[in-house]
Design a protein around this motif. Structure first.
Motif, PDB file in Angstrom:
ATOM      1  N   TYR A   1      23.985  24.801  -9.402  1.00  0.00           N
ATOM      2  CA  TYR A   1      24.975  25.286  -8.436  1.00  0.00           C
ATOM      3  C   TYR A   1      24.291  25.916  -7.225  1.00  0.00           C
ATOM      4  O   TYR A   1      24.627  25.602  -6.077  1.00  0.00           O
ATOM      5  CB  TYR A   1      25.915  26.303  -9.095  1.00  0.00           C
ATOM      6  CG  TYR A   1      26.770  27.034  -8.089  1.00  0.00           C
ATOM      7  CD1 TYR A   1      27.861  26.400  -7.500  1.00  0.00           C
ATOM      8  CD2 TYR A   1      26.458  28.328  -7.687  1.00  0.00           C
ATOM      9  CE1 TYR A   1      28.640  27.057  -6.557  1.00  0.00           C
ATOM     10  CE2 TYR A   1      27.223  28.986  -6.747  1.00  0.00           C
ATOM     11  CZ  TYR A   1      28.309  28.349  -6.186  1.00  0.00           C
ATOM     12  OH  TYR A   1      29.061  29.001  -5.236  1.00  0.00           O
ATOM     13  N   ARG A   2      23.340  26.798  -7.477  1.00  0.00           N
ATOM     14  CA  ARG A   2      22.662  27.480  -6.364  1.00  0.00           C
ATOM     15  C   ARG A   2      21.899  26.498  -5.474  1.00  0.00           C
ATOM     16  O   ARG A   2      21.941  26.601  -4.245  1.00  0.00           O
ATOM     17  CB  ARG A   2      21.707  28.548  -6.901  1.00  0.00           C
ATOM     18  CG  ARG A   2      22.421  29.730  -7.526  1.00  0.00           C
ATOM     19  CD  ARG A   2      21.431  30.702  -8.112  1.00  0.00           C
ATOM     20  NE  ARG A   2      22.098  31.780  -8.822  1.00  0.00           N
ATOM     21  CZ  ARG A   2      21.460  32.669  -9.570  1.00  0.00           C
ATOM     22  NH1 ARG A   2      20.144  32.603  -9.716  1.00  0.00           N
ATOM     23  NH2 ARG A   2      22.137  33.619 -10.180  1.00  0.00           N
ATOM     24  N   LEU A   3      21.221  25.546  -6.078  1.00  0.00           N
ATOM     25  CA  LEU A   3      20.495  24.548  -5.286  1.00  0.00           C
ATOM     26  C   LEU A   3      21.474  23.664  -4.510  1.00  0.00           C
ATOM     27  O   LEU A   3      21.195  23.276  -3.370  1.00  0.00           O
ATOM     28  CB  LEU A   3      19.585  23.706  -6.179  1.00  0.00           C
ATOM     29  CG  LEU A   3      18.449  24.463  -6.873  1.00  0.00           C
ATOM     30  CD1 LEU A   3      17.683  23.524  -7.803  1.00  0.00           C
ATOM     31  CD2 LEU A   3      17.524  25.127  -5.868  1.00  0.00           C
ATOM     32  N   GLY A   4      22.614  23.373  -5.109  1.00  0.00           N
ATOM     33  CA  GLY A   4      23.650  22.603  -4.407  1.00  0.00           C
ATOM     34  C   GLY A   4      24.203  23.364  -3.211  1.00  0.00           C
ATOM     35  O   GLY A   4      24.425  22.787  -2.143  1.00  0.00           O
ATOM     36  N   ARG A   5      24.439  24.655  -3.377  1.00  0.00           N
ATOM     37  CA  ARG A   5      24.935  25.483  -2.258  1.00  0.00           C
ATOM     38  C   ARG A   5      23.886  25.558  -1.153  1.00  0.00           C
ATOM     39  O   ARG A   5      24.211  25.473   0.026  1.00  0.00           O
ATOM     40  CB  ARG A   5      25.284  26.886  -2.747  1.00  0.00           C
ATOM     41  CG  ARG A   5      26.559  26.948  -3.548  1.00  0.00           C
ATOM     42  CD  ARG A   5      27.796  26.624  -2.702  1.00  0.00           C
ATOM     43  NE  ARG A   5      27.994  27.664  -1.723  1.00  0.00           N
ATOM     44  CZ  ARG A   5      28.323  27.474  -0.444  1.00  0.00           C
ATOM     45  NH1 ARG A   5      28.532  26.262   0.006  1.00  0.00           N
ATOM     46  NH2 ARG A   5      28.454  28.480   0.375  1.00  0.00           N
ATOM     47  N   LEU A   6      22.614  25.699  -1.541  1.00  0.00           N
ATOM     48  CA  LEU A   6      21.548  25.731  -0.532  1.00  0.00           C
ATOM     49  C   LEU A   6      21.517  24.419   0.234  1.00  0.00           C
ATOM     50  O   LEU A   6      21.377  24.405   1.458  1.00  0.00           O
ATOM     51  CB  LEU A   6      20.203  26.009  -1.189  1.00  0.00           C
ATOM     52  CG  LEU A   6      19.017  26.094  -0.237  1.00  0.00           C
ATOM     53  CD1 LEU A   6      19.144  27.334   0.654  1.00  0.00           C
ATOM     54  CD2 LEU A   6      17.712  26.130  -1.004  1.00  0.00           C
ATOM     55  N   ARG A   7      21.697  23.333  -0.471  1.00  0.00           N
ATOM     56  CA  ARG A   7      21.715  22.015   0.188  1.00  0.00           C
ATOM     57  C   ARG A   7      22.881  21.912   1.167  1.00  0.00           C
ATOM     58  O   ARG A   7      22.737  21.392   2.269  1.00  0.00           O
ATOM     59  CB  ARG A   7      21.801  20.904  -0.853  1.00  0.00           C
ATOM     60  CG  ARG A   7      21.744  19.545  -0.221  1.00  0.00           C
ATOM     61  CD  ARG A   7      21.802  18.449  -1.251  1.00  0.00           C
ATOM     62  NE  ARG A   7      21.720  17.178  -0.554  1.00  0.00           N
ATOM     63  CZ  ARG A   7      21.134  16.113  -1.041  1.00  0.00           C
ATOM     64  NH1 ARG A   7      20.575  16.139  -2.217  1.00  0.00           N
ATOM     65  NH2 ARG A   7      21.117  15.004  -0.341  1.00  0.00           N
ATOM     66  N   GLU A   8      24.059  22.393   0.783  1.00  0.00           N
ATOM     67  CA  GLU A   8      25.216  22.384   1.686  1.00  0.00           C
ATOM     68  C   GLU A   8      24.959  23.227   2.932  1.00  0.00           C
ATOM     69  O   GLU A   8      25.321  22.836   4.043  1.00  0.00           O
ATOM     70  CB  GLU A   8      26.443  22.939   0.980  1.00  0.00           C
ATOM     71  CG  GLU A   8      27.049  22.035  -0.051  1.00  0.00           C
ATOM     72  CD  GLU A   8      28.216  22.694  -0.755  1.00  0.00           C
ATOM     73  OE1 GLU A   8      28.801  23.646  -0.208  1.00  0.00           O
ATOM     74  OE2 GLU A   8      28.554  22.259  -1.869  1.00  0.00           O
ATOM     75  N   ILE A   9      24.364  24.378   2.747  1.00  0.00           N
ATOM     76  CA  ILE A   9      24.154  25.305   3.862  1.00  0.00           C
ATOM     77  C   ILE A   9      23.078  24.799   4.818  1.00  0.00           C
ATOM     78  O   ILE A   9      23.230  24.877   6.029  1.00  0.00           O
ATOM     79  CB  ILE A   9      23.793  26.702   3.327  1.00  0.00           C
ATOM     80  CG1 ILE A   9      25.013  27.315   2.635  1.00  0.00           C
ATOM     81  CG2 ILE A   9      23.295  27.612   4.446  1.00  0.00           C
ATOM     82  CD1 ILE A   9      24.707  28.572   1.850  1.00  0.00           C
ATOM     83  N   THR A  10      21.984  24.271   4.271  1.00  0.00           N
ATOM     84  CA  THR A  10      20.869  23.844   5.120  1.00  0.00           C
ATOM     85  C   THR A  10      20.926  22.380   5.511  1.00  0.00           C
ATOM     86  O   THR A  10      20.179  21.961   6.385  1.00  0.00           O
ATOM     87  CB  THR A  10      19.527  24.083   4.405  1.00  0.00           C
ATOM     88  OG1 THR A  10      19.471  23.280   3.221  1.00  0.00           O
ATOM     89  CG2 THR A  10      19.329  25.548   4.077  1.00  0.00           C
ATOM     90  N   ALA A  11      21.802  21.611   4.857  1.00  0.00           N
ATOM     91  CA  ALA A  11      21.882  20.160   5.077  1.00  0.00           C
ATOM     92  C   ALA A  11      20.547  19.490   4.770  1.00  0.00           C
ATOM     93  O   ALA A  11      20.175  18.502   5.370  1.00  0.00           O
ATOM     94  CB  ALA A  11      22.346  19.836   6.495  1.00  0.00           C
ATOM     95  N   GLY A  12      19.810  20.067   3.835  1.00  0.00           N
ATOM     96  CA  GLY A  12      18.538  19.498   3.412  1.00  0.00           C
ATOM     97  C   GLY A  12      18.371  19.661   1.914  1.00  0.00           C
ATOM     98  O   GLY A  12      19.029  20.485   1.293  1.00  0.00           O
ATOM     99  N   SER A  13      17.502  18.867   1.335  1.00  0.00           N
ATOM    100  CA  SER A  13      17.289  18.907  -0.103  1.00  0.00           C
ATOM    101  C   SER A  13      15.849  19.260  -0.418  1.00  0.00           C
ATOM    102  O   SER A  13      14.930  18.833   0.283  1.00  0.00           O
ATOM    103  CB  SER A  13      17.621  17.546  -0.714  1.00  0.00           C
ATOM    104  OG  SER A  13      17.252  17.520  -2.070  1.00  0.00           O
ATOM    105  N   LEU A  14      15.672  20.011  -1.494  1.00  0.00           N
ATOM    106  CA  LEU A  14      14.319  20.305  -1.956  1.00  0.00           C
ATOM    107  C   LEU A  14      13.652  19.062  -2.528  1.00  0.00           C
ATOM    108  O   LEU A  14      12.445  19.024  -2.686  1.00  0.00           O
ATOM    109  CB  LEU A  14      14.361  21.390  -3.038  1.00  0.00           C
ATOM    110  CG  LEU A  14      14.850  22.754  -2.608  1.00  0.00           C
ATOM    111  CD1 LEU A  14      14.980  23.666  -3.822  1.00  0.00           C
ATOM    112  CD2 LEU A  14      13.934  23.369  -1.598  1.00  0.00           C
ATOM    113  N   ASN A  15      14.434  18.039  -2.826  1.00  0.00           N
ATOM    114  CA  ASN A  15      13.908  16.848  -3.485  1.00  0.00           C
ATOM    115  C   ASN A  15      13.722  15.652  -2.561  1.00  0.00           C
ATOM    116  O   ASN A  15      13.144  14.665  -2.967  1.00  0.00           O
ATOM    117  CB  ASN A  15      14.829  16.447  -4.641  1.00  0.00           C
ATOM    118  CG  ASN A  15      14.860  17.523  -5.698  1.00  0.00           C
ATOM    119  OD1 ASN A  15      13.838  18.091  -6.041  1.00  0.00           O
ATOM    120  ND2 ASN A  15      16.048  17.821  -6.194  1.00  0.00           N
TER     121      ASN A  15
END
Length: 120
Positions: free
Chosen positions: A75-89
């Motif tokens: 969930y937290r990584l998904g929210r970060l992705r939504e906010i930054t429009a970028g993925s750690l992967n």
């Protein structure tokens, strides 16, 4: 910053704080996402992302390190992705991947944590 595009995690301050308005992948206006009252939550997202990177992008190890459930990490990584429009992967737009991609995220998250306001 020169050479940084909107949606790049290194662009300005990627989380709560004086971020210039732009539209992310979800089409949300940044003013609605980057609210000062969400600083603690955004710090939690950044710390989760750093822990995820430190644990080799493994959800189970990240969850164990944070004493939380793997779904909470998702969930937290998904929210970060939504906010930054970028993925750690995902690799960077310039083709960088692997260690360069990880270094980019570590720098951006660590820098933001150092300069972000803390709640009272």
């Amino acid at each position: 910053m020169e050479g940084v595009v909107a949606g790049d995690v290194g662009a300005g301050e990627p989380l709560a704080g004086g971020v210039e308005p732009h539209r992310g992948r979800a089409g949300q206006d940044a003013d609605a996402v980057f609210r000062p009252d969400r600083v603690d939550f955004h710090r939690q997202l950044a710390l989760t992302a750093l822990t995820y990177l430190d644990n080799g992008r493994r959800l189970d190890q990240t969850a164990a390190a944070l004493f939380t459930h793997p779904n909470t990490v998702r969930y937290r990584l998904g929210r970060l992705r939504e906010i930054t429009a970028g993925s750690l992967n995902e690799p960077l737009a310039d083709g960088g991947s692997g260690p360069l991609h990880t270094l980019h995220w570590r720098w951006a998250l660590t820098t933001w944590l150092e300069v972000s306001p803390r709640s009272a």
